[in-house]
Design a protein around this motif. Structure first.
Motif, PDB file in Angstrom:
ATOM      1  N   PHE A 131     -51.311   5.369  18.703  1.00 44.93           N
ATOM      2  CA  PHE A 131     -52.611   5.478  18.045  1.00 44.93           C
ATOM      3  C   PHE A 131     -53.334   6.788  18.349  1.00 44.93           C
ATOM      4  CE2 PHE A 131     -56.845   3.045  17.351  1.00 44.93           C
ATOM      5  CZ  PHE A 131     -56.788   3.292  15.984  1.00 44.93           C
ATOM      6  N   THR A 132     -53.246   7.241  19.599  1.00 48.17           N
ATOM      7  CA  THR A 132     -53.988   8.457  19.971  1.00 48.17           C
ATOM      8  C   THR A 132     -53.527   9.656  19.162  1.00 48.17           C
ATOM      9  OG1 THR A 132     -52.355   8.911  21.688  1.00 48.17           O
ATOM     10  CG2 THR A 132     -54.384   7.780  22.357  1.00 48.17           C
ATOM     11  N   HIS A 133     -52.294   9.626  18.707  1.00 45.62           N
ATOM     12  CA  HIS A 133     -51.723  10.773  18.001  1.00 45.62           C
ATOM     13  C   HIS A 133     -51.782  10.602  16.483  1.00 45.62           C
ATOM     14  CE1 HIS A 133     -50.390  11.759  21.960  1.00 45.62           C
ATOM     15  NE2 HIS A 133     -49.585  12.728  21.579  1.00 45.62           N
ATOM     16  N   GLN A 134     -52.562   9.634  16.041  1.00 49.02           N
ATOM     17  CA  GLN A 134     -52.579   9.349  14.605  1.00 49.02           C
ATOM     18  C   GLN A 134     -53.966   9.628  14.055  1.00 49.02           C
ATOM     19  OE1 GLN A 134     -51.181   5.389  15.189  1.00 49.02           O
ATOM     20  NE2 GLN A 134     -49.032   5.992  15.198  1.00 49.02           N
ATOM     21  N   ASP A 135     -54.107  10.789  13.445  1.00 51.98           N
ATOM     22  CA  ASP A 135     -55.388  11.102  12.817  1.00 51.98           C
ATOM     23  C   ASP A 135     -55.180  12.196  11.777  1.00 51.98           C
ATOM     24  OD1 ASP A 135     -58.719  10.919  13.788  1.00 51.98           O
ATOM     25  OD2 ASP A 135     -57.993  12.180  12.152  1.00 51.98           O
ATOM     26  N   PRO A 136     -55.204  11.799  10.514  1.00 51.90           N
ATOM     27  CA  PRO A 136     -54.977  12.799   9.463  1.00 51.90           C
ATOM     28  C   PRO A 136     -56.274  13.369   8.891  1.00 51.90           C
ATOM     29  CG  PRO A 136     -54.865  10.611   8.511  1.00 51.90           C
ATOM     30  CD  PRO A 136     -55.264  10.426   9.965  1.00 51.90           C
ATOM     31  N   GLY A 137     -57.377  13.297   9.651  1.00 52.53           N
ATOM     32  CA  GLY A 137     -58.694  13.601   9.073  1.00 52.53           C
ATOM     33  C   GLY A 137     -59.057  15.067   8.982  1.00 52.53           C
ATOM     34  N   PHE A 138     -58.204  15.965   9.506  1.00 48.71           N
ATOM     35  CA  PHE A 138     -58.587  17.383   9.453  1.00 48.71           C
ATOM     36  C   PHE A 138     -58.787  17.841   8.012  1.00 48.71           C
ATOM     37  CE2 PHE A 138     -57.513  22.035   9.850  1.00 48.71           C
ATOM     38  CZ  PHE A 138     -58.593  22.390  10.635  1.00 48.71           C
ATOM     39  N   VAL A 139     -57.973  17.304   7.115  1.00 45.58           N
ATOM     40  CA  VAL A 139     -58.107  17.767   5.724  1.00 45.58           C
ATOM     41  C   VAL A 139     -59.450  17.326   5.117  1.00 45.58           C
ATOM     42  CG1 VAL A 139     -55.629  17.935   5.337  1.00 45.58           C
ATOM     43  CG2 VAL A 139     -56.810  15.843   4.699  1.00 45.58           C
ATOM     44  N   ASP A 140     -59.962  16.174   5.547  1.00 43.55           N
ATOM     45  CA  ASP A 140     -61.306  15.773   5.079  1.00 43.55           C
ATOM     46  C   ASP A 140     -62.314  16.836   5.478  1.00 43.55           C
ATOM     47  OD1 ASP A 140     -61.493  12.545   4.449  1.00 43.55           O
ATOM     48  OD2 ASP A 140     -59.846  13.092   5.771  1.00 43.55           O
ATOM     49  N   HIS A 141     -62.172  17.245   6.721  1.00 42.73           N
ATOM     50  CA  HIS A 141     -63.097  18.216   7.290  1.00 42.73           C
ATOM     51  C   HIS A 141     -62.998  19.545   6.544  1.00 42.73           C
ATOM     52  CE1 HIS A 141     -65.391  20.098  10.417  1.00 42.73           C
ATOM     53  NE2 HIS A 141     -64.428  20.971  10.641  1.00 42.73           N
ATOM     54  N   VAL A 142     -61.770  19.956   6.301  1.00 41.39           N
ATOM     55  CA  VAL A 142     -61.533  21.251   5.654  1.00 41.39           C
ATOM     56  C   VAL A 142     -62.113  21.261   4.243  1.00 41.39           C
ATOM     57  CG1 VAL A 142     -59.676  22.707   4.723  1.00 41.39           C
ATOM     58  CG2 VAL A 142     -59.545  21.861   7.070  1.00 41.39           C
ATOM     59  N   MET A 143     -61.977  20.134   3.573  1.00 40.41           N
ATOM     60  CA  MET A 143     -62.402  20.099   2.167  1.00 40.41           C
ATOM     61  C   MET A 143     -63.927  20.173   2.009  1.00 40.41           C
ATOM     62  SD  MET A 143     -59.746  20.233   0.285  1.00 40.41           S
ATOM     63  CE  MET A 143     -60.251  19.718  -1.340  1.00 40.41           C
ATOM     64  N   ASN A 144     -64.648  20.114   3.137  1.00 39.33           N
ATOM     65  CA  ASN A 144     -66.101  20.289   3.035  1.00 39.33           C
ATOM     66  C   ASN A 144     -66.481  21.736   2.788  1.00 39.33           C
ATOM     67  OD1 ASN A 144     -66.692  17.637   3.605  1.00 39.33           O
ATOM     68  ND2 ASN A 144     -66.748  17.985   5.807  1.00 39.33           N
ATOM     69  N   LYS A 145     -65.566  22.638   3.074  1.00 37.61           N
ATOM     70  CA  LYS A 145     -65.939  24.048   3.054  1.00 37.61           C
ATOM     71  C   LYS A 145     -65.882  24.615   1.642  1.00 37.61           C
ATOM     72  CE  LYS A 145     -67.300  24.750   7.103  1.00 37.61           C
ATOM     73  NZ  LYS A 145     -67.955  23.472   7.057  1.00 37.61           N
ATOM     74  N   LYS A 146     -66.407  25.816   1.510  1.00 39.72           N
ATOM     75  CA  LYS A 146     -66.492  26.454   0.193  1.00 39.72           C
ATOM     76  C   LYS A 146     -65.130  26.505  -0.483  1.00 39.72           C
ATOM     77  CE  LYS A 146     -70.595  27.652  -0.877  1.00 39.72           C
ATOM     78  NZ  LYS A 146     -71.162  27.132  -2.123  1.00 39.72           N
ATOM     79  N   PRO A 147     -65.045  26.057  -1.723  1.00 42.09           N
ATOM     80  CA  PRO A 147     -63.756  26.080  -2.428  1.00 42.09           C
ATOM     81  C   PRO A 147     -63.123  27.458  -2.434  1.00 42.09           C
ATOM     82  CG  PRO A 147     -65.401  24.910  -3.704  1.00 42.09           C
ATOM     83  CD  PRO A 147     -66.120  25.483  -2.532  1.00 42.09           C
ATOM     84  N   GLU A 148     -63.915  28.499  -2.398  1.00 41.15           N
ATOM     85  CA  GLU A 148     -63.306  29.829  -2.467  1.00 41.15           C
ATOM     86  C   GLU A 148     -62.529  30.186  -1.204  1.00 41.15           C
ATOM     87  OE1 GLU A 148     -67.258  30.423  -2.964  1.00 41.15           O
ATOM     88  OE2 GLU A 148     -67.485  32.207  -1.730  1.00 41.15           O
ATOM     89  N   VAL A 149     -62.706  29.434  -0.122  1.00 40.13           N
ATOM     90  CA  VAL A 149     -61.992  29.808   1.104  1.00 40.13           C
ATOM     91  C   VAL A 149     -61.021  28.758   1.634  1.00 40.13           C
ATOM     92  CG1 VAL A 149     -63.753  31.446   1.858  1.00 40.13           C
ATOM     93  CG2 VAL A 149     -63.859  29.098   2.676  1.00 40.13           C
ATOM     94  N   VAL A 150     -60.949  27.567   1.055  1.00 38.02           N
ATOM     95  CA  VAL A 150     -60.024  26.577   1.622  1.00 38.02           C
ATOM     96  C   VAL A 150     -58.973  26.109   0.613  1.00 38.02           C
ATOM     97  CG1 VAL A 150     -61.495  25.705   3.464  1.00 38.02           C
ATOM     98  CG2 VAL A 150     -61.651  24.670   1.199  1.00 38.02           C
ATOM     99  N   ARG A 151     -57.784  25.894   1.141  1.00 35.90           N
ATOM    100  CA  ARG A 151     -56.647  25.405   0.361  1.00 35.90           C
ATOM    101  C   ARG A 151     -55.908  24.387   1.223  1.00 35.90           C
ATOM    102  NH1 ARG A 151     -59.325  28.076  -2.417  1.00 35.90           N
ATOM    103  NH2 ARG A 151     -58.809  29.812  -3.783  1.00 35.90           N
ATOM    104  N   VAL A 152     -55.510  23.264   0.628  1.00 37.31           N
ATOM    105  CA  VAL A 152     -54.793  22.224   1.381  1.00 37.31           C
ATOM    106  C   VAL A 152     -53.519  21.856   0.625  1.00 37.31           C
ATOM    107  CG1 VAL A 152     -54.883  19.870   2.277  1.00 37.31           C
ATOM    108  CG2 VAL A 152     -56.914  21.302   2.392  1.00 37.31           C
ATOM    109  N   TYR A 153     -52.398  21.937   1.324  1.00 39.31           N
ATOM    110  CA  TYR A 153     -51.107  21.667   0.678  1.00 39.31           C
ATOM    111  C   TYR A 153     -50.368  20.561   1.420  1.00 39.31           C
ATOM    112  CZ  TYR A 153     -52.056  26.197  -1.454  1.00 39.31           C
ATOM    113  OH  TYR A 153     -52.640  27.233  -2.139  1.00 39.31           O
ATOM    114  N   LEU A 154     -49.800  19.638   0.646  1.00 37.49           N
ATOM    115  CA  LEU A 154     -48.995  18.565   1.243  1.00 37.49           C
ATOM    116  C   LEU A 154     -47.634  18.543   0.559  1.00 37.49           C
ATOM    117  CD1 LEU A 154     -52.229  17.173   1.032  1.00 37.49           C
ATOM    118  CD2 LEU A 154     -51.015  15.971   2.843  1.00 37.49           C
ATOM    119  N   PRO A 155     -46.743  19.456   0.949  1.00 43.13           N
ATOM    120  CA  PRO A 155     -45.434  19.515   0.284  1.00 43.13           C
ATOM    121  C   PRO A 155     -44.632  18.243   0.540  1.00 43.13           C
ATOM    122  CG  PRO A 155     -45.546  21.026   2.170  1.00 43.13           C
ATOM    123  CD  PRO A 155     -46.925  20.501   1.969  1.00 43.13           C
TER     124      PRO A 155
END
Ligand SMILES: Cc1ncc(C[n+]2csc(CCOP(=O)(O)OP(=O)(O)O)c2C)c(N)n1
Length: 794
Positions: free
Chosen positions: A534-558
């Motif tokens: 459980f301690t190693h299970q947290d996929p929330g960074f992308v939530d955090h990243v997506m708060n930022k200005k669209p002109e500077v953030v990109r999220v890819y899940l190949p």
């Protein structure tokens, strides 16, 4: 400390004059909107209505900057200035104005009385400039608003910059932060042959906002021991009388530079220095030095009361106004500036020339020095996919050789590094170490592996250092990759925030050249942390990243290795973004050959025709969307179940690589327009969306789409423990059976469907019984293969 022979009286007087001028300009910025040269007594209208800024740190930083100017000019030094307590923005702005760089970039803030008026007025003023050493400030690579990262940024800046010296002012309060406290240890990684040097100046002014600082109150010998224990040899410059302080500072700086040169010289001649301790300065000076001694009977200079704006109301209170005027006049502005506002020539002559001025040094505008990476063709590293769903070796393991060769190809220019908290091997990038090492300045023992004084890989178990080093490296015009366990990248949430803010602001400053993107590879992700739980299970960074200005953030899940290669190739070419890539390291199915992957990733989203069965042109009954490697696997398995049990059902599969594609076009440059989104997701059919991260993000991104009411998202619901890989998906209802049941529940009911649903529920019950008895997944899960065909060349 002995007086410094380099500092004759004339030079000392000129340094002192520069310091007074910078102090005058700093106070002016905080308080004045008119009457910049005090040509008449101050009246209320000369004073800003809102007075904002930080005085406490400022005179110390002005003192340091003045002395660094002398050092640079005397030794033709390549030096930049990092202001840890960057809230002392008035200092950096004042000094760059004095040296001329400010007016070169902002000609309307000219070096005369009109320019000085603007300089004062614009500071911390609506429509003006922020109160910190912000991106707008020439020569700054470090904001300092959020304390803690100055030393990490400085080390990042000097890696592979052998001639550069970064003078890094560290606040004694800032030094209490976790990142800064660890950053002292960066000496353990510095290569004196190929890297430059950091000259920390610990500013022991004794106080933070309203408290004393720890380092100012511990016994001096403990402070020395602490710094020595991290590889530093401190020189103390202590006092408050200007003349002896000037002599002591000049002597200490000369001594430090000689120490730096001695270590570098020995190492570059092939000798390793006997004592590897790097020189540094501890500047012990009063907080708010040269400011008002006391205000309204309350002591100010040398106390925490000097932290911000020491005289509260000079506009409304005549006594406060008198105090402010007395303070400003104490710097004797008429001796410093001519009547037209220009700095007197003999003082101006103290500034280094041209690009040696710290406000003009190109390292602090890294994009100007940026050279594109040499990249191998990622297609040469592709996984073979003769059959869809063929089991791979782990996606990041396919990426490893590509990253290895990026290191090799750019070794001559030494402008690419891989950073990670001791996880490069664990994250599947071990191939990199076939051709380079982990840089390490301490002794190497038998049994250690891949440690060397010089190498492209930087590993320290501090996500803060990895992130901070990489930021400093990028900000000075190089390229890099930070690989991290997905759950623990949250440790640098806040650093990411600050970097994204920096990118947003610099992107709108024409004189700041674009820098390479910050590439974050998140592996060891939530769905495959079976042995850590459980301690190693947290996929929330992308939530955090997506708060930022669209002109500077990109999220890819190949979804597979070939897509990962294509995405990485793209990210390493990009500029001025934070790219977050989430990829698995465990063997998993491969779906696309490398050319298909390139096309799919370029589109960022697409229908996988070979996976669906809507061949009659009637469109689908249900759309399955998937984003992430494990969600894609479970989606295809769900589709296979439905095709087997309800073959009349027309199913479409949409795979999402580029998360930002889901956003409206008006909101993000990658966003799909409404028509295209509707083409993919229909306007009225149920969409079962399997997502790698927390489900709510998909709703956030798609809430304005026509079909949003029909989008049903499955993702991580904070259910985790040590269990089997498949059970992780079951616990979060992202598994194939739940996905298939979700689809059935959204379609018109029929006896058949109900029977199929019951059969799926029975499989889930069987799964639970099996894993609790056997401790591993059922063979039908472990050995599952895509049977839907669709050979890659179809
Ligand atoms: C991470 C972080 N926490 C808290 C603050 C709020 N803050 C601003 S200035 C300051 C005191 C800083 O003290 P120091 O580093 O010694 O700088 P100086 O005293 O020279 O201003 C604090 C706590 C901040 N800017 N960043």
């Amino acid at each position: 400390m002995k007086p410094n022979p380099a500092l004759d009286k004339d030079l000392r007087d000129r340094i002192d004059a520069w310091w007074r001028a910078a102090n005058y300009l700093s106070v002016g910025q905080i308080y004045l909107c008119d009457n910049p040269l005090l040509e008449r007594a101050l009246v209320p209208d000369d004073i800003k209505r809102m007075r904002l800024g930080h005085w406490g740190t400022t005179p110390g930083q002005n003192f340091i900057y003045a002395h660094l100017n002398r050092l640079i000019a005397a030794h033709d030094l390549d030096m930049i200035y990092v202001s840890g307590p960057g809230h002392g923005g008035p200092a950096v702005v004042a000094n760059t104005w004095l040296e001329g760089t400010y007016s070169e970039i902002y000609p309307d803030v000219s070096q005369d009385d009109a320019g000085m008026r603007r300089l004062f007025r614009q500071f911390s003023f609506p429509g003006g400039i922020p109160s910190h050493a912000s991106p707008e400030t020439p020569g700054s690579i470090h904001e300092g608003g959020e304390l803690g990262y100055s030393l990490s940024h400085s080390f990042g800046a000097v890696f592979d910059n052998p001639e550069l010296v970064v003078a890094c002012v560290v606040g004694d309060g800032e030094a209490e932060t976790g990142p800064l406290a660890t950053a002292w240890q960066s000496t353990r990684f510095l290569d004196p042959v190929h890297d430059g040097a950091v000259l920390p100046i610990l500013h022991l002014n004794g106080f933070k906002i309203a408290n004393p600082t720890l380092l100012a109150r511990i016994p001096r010998e403990e402070l020395v021991a602490l710094l020595q224990g991290a590889g530093w040899e401190p020189r103390f410059v202590e006092g408050h009388e200007p003349a002896p302080m000037h002599d002591a500072m000049a002597a200490a700086l000369d001594d430090c530079l000689a120490g730096i040169r001695a270590i570098q010289g020995a190492a570059r001649r092939g000798e390793r220095a006997a004592s590897g301790r790097w020189p540094m300065i501890v500047l012990v000076s009063p907080k708010g030095w040269t400011g008002p001694r006391s205000v309204d009977g309350v002591p100010v200079e040398g106390t925490f009361h000097a932290h911000q704006v020491p005289i509260a109301d000079p506009r409304g209170n005549a006594e406060h106004r008198r105090l402010l005027e007395e303070w400003l006049r104490s710097y004797r502005p008429q001796e410093l500036f001519r009547s037209d506002g220009r700095l007197r020539d003999e003082i101006a002559a103290l500034a280094p020339r041209g690009d040696r001025r710290m406000g003009a040094n190109p390292h602090a505008n890294g994009g100007a020095l940026l050279r594109a990476l040499r990249l191998p063709d990622f297609r040469d590293y592709g996984a073979e996919v003769r059959e869809r769903g063929v089991r791979g070796i782990g996606d990041t393991h396919v990426l490893g050789p590509f990253v290895r060769d990026v290191c090799v190809l750019n070794e001559p220019t030494r402008n690419f590094r891989v950073f990670g908290p001791d996880e490069t091997i664990s994250n599947g990038l071990g191939a990199v170490l076939e051709k380079t090492d982990r840089q390490w300045a301490l002794p190497v023992r038998a049994g250690d592996e891949h440690l060397a004084p010089s190498g492209r890989v930087m590993e320290v178990l501090s996500e803060h250092q990895c992130e901070g080093w990489l930021e400093g490296y990028l900000l000075t015009g190089r390229h890099g990759l930070f690989n991290c366990y997905e759950a623990f990248v949250h440790i640098v949430d806040s650093m990411f925030n600050q970097h994204a803010k920096w990118l947003k602001v610099t992107g709108r400053l024409p004189w700041r050249r674009p820098i390479a993107s910050l590439n974050v590879l998140l592996s060891s992700h939530v769905w495959r942390q079976d042995h850590n739980g459980f301690t190693h299970q947290d996929p929330g960074f992308v939530d955090h990243v997506m708060n930022k200005k669209p002109e500077v953030v990109r999220v890819y899940l190949p979804p597979d290795a070939n897509c990962l290669l294509s995405v990485m190739d793209h990210c390493l070419r990009s500029r001025q973004y934070v790219n977050v890539i989430v990829a698995g390291k465990h063997p998993s199915p491969q779906w696309l050959d490398v050319d298909e992957a390139a096309a799919h990733c370029a589109a960022g989203i697409g229908i996988w025709d070979w996976a669906g069965n809507e061949t009659d042109g009637l469109g689908p009954d249900v759309v399955f969307a998937c984003c992430g490697d494990v969600p894609t696997l479970e989606t295809l398995a769900a589709v296979q179940l439905l095709r087997e049990h309800l073959p009349e059902l027309r199913v479409r599969v949409v795979n999402v690589v580029d998360l930002c594609r889901l956003m409206p076009r008006e909101e993000h440059p990658h966003g799909l327009d409404g028509r295209r989104f509707d083409e993919l997701f229909t306007t009225d059919k149920p969409v079962v969306f399997a997502f790698h991260s927390y489900p709510w993000l998909i709703h956030r991104l798609t809430y304005r789409r026509s079909n949003h009411a029909n989008i049903h998202v499955r993702g991580y619901k904070e259910e985790g423990t040590i269990t089997t890989p498949f059970d992780m998906t079951v616990l979060n209802e992202l598994d194939r059976f739940h996905l298939a049941i979700e689809a059935i529940d959204r379609l018109p009911v029929s006896e058949r469907k109900l029977a199929v649903k019951r059969a799926f529920r029975a499989r889930l019950a069987a799964h639970r019984r099996w894993i609790e008895a056997q401790g591993e997944d059922m063979p039908e899960i472990r050995d599952w293969r895509w049977a839907g065909g669709g050979v890659a060349s179809d």
